[in-house]
Design a protein around this motif. Structure first.
Motif, PDB file in Angstrom:
ATOM      1  N   GLY A   1      17.728  -3.309   3.326  1.00  0.00           N
ATOM      2  CA  GLY A   1      18.152  -2.000   3.797  1.00  0.00           C
ATOM      3  C   GLY A   1      16.949  -1.207   4.258  1.00  0.00           C
ATOM      4  N   ALA A   2      16.743  -0.037   3.659  1.00  0.00           N
ATOM      5  CA  ALA A   2      15.591   0.797   4.005  1.00  0.00           C
ATOM      6  C   ALA A   2      14.377   0.505   3.123  1.00  0.00           C
ATOM      7  CB  ALA A   2      15.962   2.274   3.898  1.00  0.00           C
ATOM      8  N   GLN A   3      14.550  -0.385   2.154  1.00  0.00           N
ATOM      9  CA  GLN A   3      13.470  -0.685   1.221  1.00  0.00           C
ATOM     10  C   GLN A   3      12.563  -1.782   1.767  1.00  0.00           C
ATOM     11  OE1 GLN A   3      15.067  -1.530  -2.707  1.00  0.00           O
ATOM     12  NE2 GLN A   3      16.806  -0.170  -2.330  1.00  0.00           N
ATOM     13  N   LEU A   4      11.252  -1.589   1.604  1.00  0.00           N
ATOM     14  CA  LEU A   4      10.271  -2.573   2.037  1.00  0.00           C
ATOM     15  C   LEU A   4       9.480  -3.088   0.838  1.00  0.00           C
ATOM     16  CD1 LEU A   4       8.790  -0.955   5.289  1.00  0.00           C
ATOM     17  CD2 LEU A   4      10.412  -2.863   5.138  1.00  0.00           C
ATOM     18  N   LYS A   5       9.073  -4.340   0.927  1.00  0.00           N
ATOM     19  CA  LYS A   5       8.286  -4.954  -0.133  1.00  0.00           C
ATOM     20  C   LYS A   5       7.372  -5.989   0.510  1.00  0.00           C
ATOM     21  CE  LYS A   5      10.285  -5.986  -4.036  1.00  0.00           C
ATOM     22  NZ  LYS A   5      11.036  -6.624  -5.150  1.00  0.00           N
ATOM     23  N   ILE A   6       6.205  -6.207  -0.083  1.00  0.00           N
ATOM     24  CA  ILE A   6       5.330  -7.273   0.397  1.00  0.00           C
ATOM     25  C   ILE A   6       5.066  -8.277  -0.720  1.00  0.00           C
ATOM     26  CG2 ILE A   6       4.171  -6.006   2.244  1.00  0.00           C
ATOM     27  CD1 ILE A   6       1.837  -5.507   0.319  1.00  0.00           C
ATOM     28  N   ALA A   7       4.859  -9.523  -0.302  1.00  0.00           N
ATOM     29  CA  ALA A   7       4.359 -10.574  -1.180  1.00  0.00           C
ATOM     30  C   ALA A   7       2.980 -10.931  -0.644  1.00  0.00           C
ATOM     31  CB  ALA A   7       5.279 -11.788  -1.141  1.00  0.00           C
ATOM     32  N   TYR A   8       1.988 -11.058  -1.535  1.00  0.00           N
ATOM     33  CA  TYR A   8       0.638 -11.320  -1.031  1.00  0.00           C
ATOM     34  C   TYR A   8      -0.123 -12.266  -1.952  1.00  0.00           C
ATOM     35  CZ  TYR A   8      -0.677  -7.611  -4.395  1.00  0.00           C
ATOM     36  OH  TYR A   8      -0.850  -6.854  -5.523  1.00  0.00           O
ATOM     37  N   TRP A   9      -1.040 -13.052  -1.344  1.00  0.00           N
ATOM     38  CA  TRP A   9      -1.824 -14.030  -2.095  1.00  0.00           C
ATOM     39  C   TRP A   9      -2.933 -14.578  -1.201  1.00  0.00           C
ATOM     40  CZ3 TRP A   9       2.668 -15.319   0.405  1.00  0.00           C
ATOM     41  CH2 TRP A   9       2.629 -16.424   1.262  1.00  0.00           C
ATOM     42  N   THR A  10      -3.793 -15.399  -1.779  1.00  0.00           N
ATOM     43  CA  THR A  10      -4.805 -16.144  -1.047  1.00  0.00           C
ATOM     44  C   THR A  10      -4.799 -17.574  -1.574  1.00  0.00           C
ATOM     45  OG1 THR A  10      -7.150 -16.310  -0.452  1.00  0.00           O
ATOM     46  CG2 THR A  10      -6.640 -15.510  -2.654  1.00  0.00           C
ATOM     47  N   PRO A  11      -5.058 -18.578  -0.735  1.00  0.00           N
ATOM     48  CA  PRO A  11      -5.066 -19.965  -1.204  1.00  0.00           C
ATOM     49  C   PRO A  11      -6.297 -20.321  -2.034  1.00  0.00           C
ATOM     50  CG  PRO A  11      -4.649 -19.836   1.165  1.00  0.00           C
ATOM     51  CD  PRO A  11      -5.139 -18.492   0.732  1.00  0.00           C
ATOM     52  N   LYS A  12      -7.367 -19.510  -1.945  1.00  0.00           N
ATOM     53  CA  LYS A  12      -8.612 -19.899  -2.603  1.00  0.00           C
ATOM     54  C   LYS A  12      -9.067 -18.880  -3.643  1.00  0.00           C
ATOM     55  CE  LYS A  12     -10.405 -23.166   0.743  1.00  0.00           C
ATOM     56  NZ  LYS A  12     -11.570 -23.582   1.561  1.00  0.00           N
ATOM     57  N   GLU A  13     -10.340 -18.440  -3.533  1.00  0.00           N
ATOM     58  CA  GLU A  13     -10.911 -17.588  -4.556  1.00  0.00           C
ATOM     59  C   GLU A  13     -10.281 -16.195  -4.568  1.00  0.00           C
ATOM     60  OE1 GLU A  13     -12.668 -19.128  -2.252  1.00  0.00           O
ATOM     61  OE2 GLU A  13     -13.564 -20.801  -3.362  1.00  0.00           O
ATOM     62  N   THR A  14     -10.232 -15.597  -5.767  1.00  0.00           N
ATOM     63  CA  THR A  14      -9.739 -14.230  -5.914  1.00  0.00           C
ATOM     64  C   THR A  14     -10.627 -13.281  -5.118  1.00  0.00           C
ATOM     65  OG1 THR A  14      -8.874 -14.683  -8.118  1.00  0.00           O
ATOM     66  CG2 THR A  14      -9.276 -12.372  -7.558  1.00  0.00           C
ATOM     67  N   ILE A  15     -10.008 -12.362  -4.397  1.00  0.00           N
ATOM     68  CA  ILE A  15     -10.753 -11.418  -3.574  1.00  0.00           C
ATOM     69  C   ILE A  15     -10.035 -10.080  -3.549  1.00  0.00           C
ATOM     70  CG2 ILE A  15      -9.609 -12.168  -1.449  1.00  0.00           C
ATOM     71  CD1 ILE A  15     -12.213 -11.592   0.042  1.00  0.00           C
ATOM     72  N   ARG A  16     -10.787  -9.008  -3.489  1.00  0.00           N
ATOM     73  CA  ARG A  16     -10.225  -7.668  -3.379  1.00  0.00           C
ATOM     74  C   ARG A  16     -10.429  -7.175  -1.950  1.00  0.00           C
ATOM     75  NH1 ARG A  16      -9.291  -3.533  -7.164  1.00  0.00           N
ATOM     76  NH2 ARG A  16     -10.177  -4.874  -8.778  1.00  0.00           N
ATOM     77  N   GLN A  17      -9.352  -6.711  -1.313  1.00  0.00           N
ATOM     78  CA  GLN A  17      -9.485  -6.232   0.060  1.00  0.00           C
ATOM     79  C   GLN A  17      -8.435  -5.169   0.371  1.00  0.00           C
ATOM     80  OE1 GLN A  17     -10.571  -8.986   3.146  1.00  0.00           O
ATOM     81  NE2 GLN A  17      -9.112  -8.111   4.596  1.00  0.00           N
TER      82      GLN A  17
ATOM     83  N   LEU B   1       4.530  -5.966  -4.102  1.00  0.00           N
ATOM     84  CA  LEU B   1       4.314  -4.515  -4.097  1.00  0.00           C
ATOM     85  C   LEU B   1       5.427  -3.849  -3.315  1.00  0.00           C
ATOM     86  CD1 LEU B   1       2.514  -2.017  -4.673  1.00  0.00           C
ATOM     87  CD2 LEU B   1       1.339  -2.505  -2.504  1.00  0.00           C
ATOM     88  N   ASN B   2       6.066  -2.856  -3.930  1.00  0.00           N
ATOM     89  CA  ASN B   2       7.107  -2.084  -3.255  1.00  0.00           C
ATOM     90  C   ASN B   2       6.472  -0.950  -2.458  1.00  0.00           C
ATOM     91  OD1 ASN B   2       9.612  -3.338  -4.253  1.00  0.00           O
ATOM     92  ND2 ASN B   2       8.914  -2.617  -6.243  1.00  0.00           N
ATOM     93  N   TYR B   3       6.966  -0.722  -1.261  1.00  0.00           N
ATOM     94  CA  TYR B   3       6.437   0.355  -0.427  1.00  0.00           C
ATOM     95  C   TYR B   3       6.641   1.703  -1.087  1.00  0.00           C
ATOM     96  CZ  TYR B   3       5.606   3.189   3.734  1.00  0.00           C
ATOM     97  OH  TYR B   3       5.089   4.117   4.620  1.00  0.00           O
ATOM     98  N   SER B   4       7.758   1.868  -1.762  1.00  0.00           N
ATOM     99  CA  SER B   4       8.050   3.141  -2.408  1.00  0.00           C
ATOM    100  C   SER B   4       7.041   3.477  -3.511  1.00  0.00           C
ATOM    101  CB  SER B   4       9.469   3.120  -2.986  1.00  0.00           C
ATOM    102  OG  SER B   4       9.608   2.062  -3.923  1.00  0.00           O
ATOM    103  N   ASP B   5       6.442   2.441  -4.117  1.00  0.00           N
ATOM    104  CA  ASP B   5       5.466   2.681  -5.189  1.00  0.00           C
ATOM    105  C   ASP B   5       4.184   3.299  -4.651  1.00  0.00           C
ATOM    106  OD1 ASP B   5       7.211   1.677  -7.051  1.00  0.00           O
ATOM    107  OD2 ASP B   5       6.359  -0.340  -7.025  1.00  0.00           O
ATOM    108  N   LEU B   6       3.863   3.078  -3.386  1.00  0.00           N
ATOM    109  CA  LEU B   6       2.639   3.651  -2.809  1.00  0.00           C
ATOM    110  C   LEU B   6       2.746   5.165  -2.714  1.00  0.00           C
ATOM    111  CD1 LEU B   6       1.917   1.062   0.027  1.00  0.00           C
ATOM    112  CD2 LEU B   6       0.747   1.271  -2.167  1.00  0.00           C
ATOM    113  N   ALA B   7       3.957   5.650  -2.469  1.00  0.00           N
ATOM    114  CA  ALA B   7       4.157   7.099  -2.327  1.00  0.00           C
ATOM    115  C   ALA B   7       3.966   7.833  -3.660  1.00  0.00           C
ATOM    116  CB  ALA B   7       5.538   7.388  -1.763  1.00  0.00           C
ATOM    117  N   LYS B   8       4.075   7.084  -4.772  1.00  0.00           N
ATOM    118  CA  LYS B   8       3.952   7.704  -6.084  1.00  0.00           C
ATOM    119  C   LYS B   8       2.498   7.887  -6.514  1.00  0.00           C
ATOM    120  CE  LYS B   8       8.257   5.426  -7.465  1.00  0.00           C
ATOM    121  NZ  LYS B   8       8.858   4.439  -8.398  1.00  0.00           N
ATOM    122  N   LYS B   9       1.596   7.203  -5.799  1.00  0.00           N
ATOM    123  CA  LYS B   9       0.188   7.236  -6.214  1.00  0.00           C
ATOM    124  C   LYS B   9      -0.512   8.472  -5.637  1.00  0.00           C
ATOM    125  CE  LYS B   9      -0.148   2.243  -6.749  1.00  0.00           C
ATOM    126  NZ  LYS B   9      -0.858   1.012  -6.354  1.00  0.00           N
TER     127      LYS B   9
END
Length: 237
Positions: free
Chosen positions: A193-209, A229-237
């Motif tokens: 619907g109007a809700q957005l969400k992302i799935a994220y990962w990397t195949p190798k070493e842990t990295i912050r970006q 991560l839910n898009y709606s959660d970003l608005a709460k920060k």
């Protein structure tokens, strides 16, 4: 036999979908197309294409090729110029030594979840999760007192369904990090619907970006285990 069974299925249930029995597995796609098994299967199916709705395909990335990274399917898992869609009738990572390789439980679960997400993103219409079974190594569940209980791998699949089972894949978000499929940072966007969400990962070493997603720039920690991560959660920060 495949053609005969297809004819009988369609005769009994004309509106049913038939997946051919000539399963082709992943290593075949490395061979010249004119010589590999998939090409021969397709040529046979084209003789009576109306009988077949899916080609059965087993995407088992080999451990001796990029450590069996499921991201390899972005390059090799989608067959171009194919009129008949692929159905993944087996996929997974065995826990005991086999021709495909051998992984521990956490690696098997992480790779299987990523494989499912990638397969959906490249347009595979139907998938059957199945971790190759060797000896008494059950695929997604363990037998206890003749009752099946989800194991760690099976729970990871059900957790994925809880997160995204009612969402639809929208796009892959550009992270600005592109070496090749094995070094990229993966961010896939889904919608309900109007809700957005992302799935994220990397195949190798842990990295912050930091990434750009809609009108936000969240900083994410990428690991081999898929995070959400839910898009709606970003608005709460």
């Amino acid at each position: 036999m495949n053609r005969y069974i297809a004819q009988q299925v369609k005769k009994i249930a004309p509106d049913s979908w038939f997946c051919d029995l000539s399963s082709v597995y992943y290593p075949n796609v490395h061979e010249p197309f004119g010589n590999n098994k998939l090409a021969k299967v397709i040529e046979e199916l084209k003789k009576d294409v109306k009988q077949t709705d899916y080609i059965s395909f087993h995407p088992y990335p080999l451990q001796n090729i990029n450590n069996g990274m499921p991201e390899t399917l972005i390059r090799d898992g989608k067959i171009d110029d194919l009129d008949i869609p692929l159905m993944y009738t087996e996929l997974g990572y065995p826990l005991e030594k086999s021709w495909q390789g051998e992984w521990n439980v956490a690696q098997s679960a992480d790779k299987l979840v990523r494989l499912l997400l990638i397969s959906d993103a490249i347009g595979i219409d139907a998938m059957i999760p199945y971790t190759l079974r060797t000896g008494q190594d059950y695929s997604l569940a363990n037998s206890r007192n003749k009752q099946l209980e989800l194991n760690y791998i099976g729970q990871a699949v059900f957790d994925l369904l809880d997160e995204l089972g009612d969402h639809t894949f929208v796009r892959q978000i550009d992270t600005g990090s592109h070496v090749d499929f094995s070094d990229d940072l993966y961010v896939l966007e889904y919608r309900k619907g109007a809700q957005l969400k992302i799935a994220y990962w990397t195949p190798k070493e842990t990295i912050r970006q930091q990434i750009t997603w809609q009108d936000y720039r969240p900083e994410l920690v990428f690991e081999t285990k898929v995070k959400f991560l839910n898009y709606s959660d970003l608005a709460k920060k």
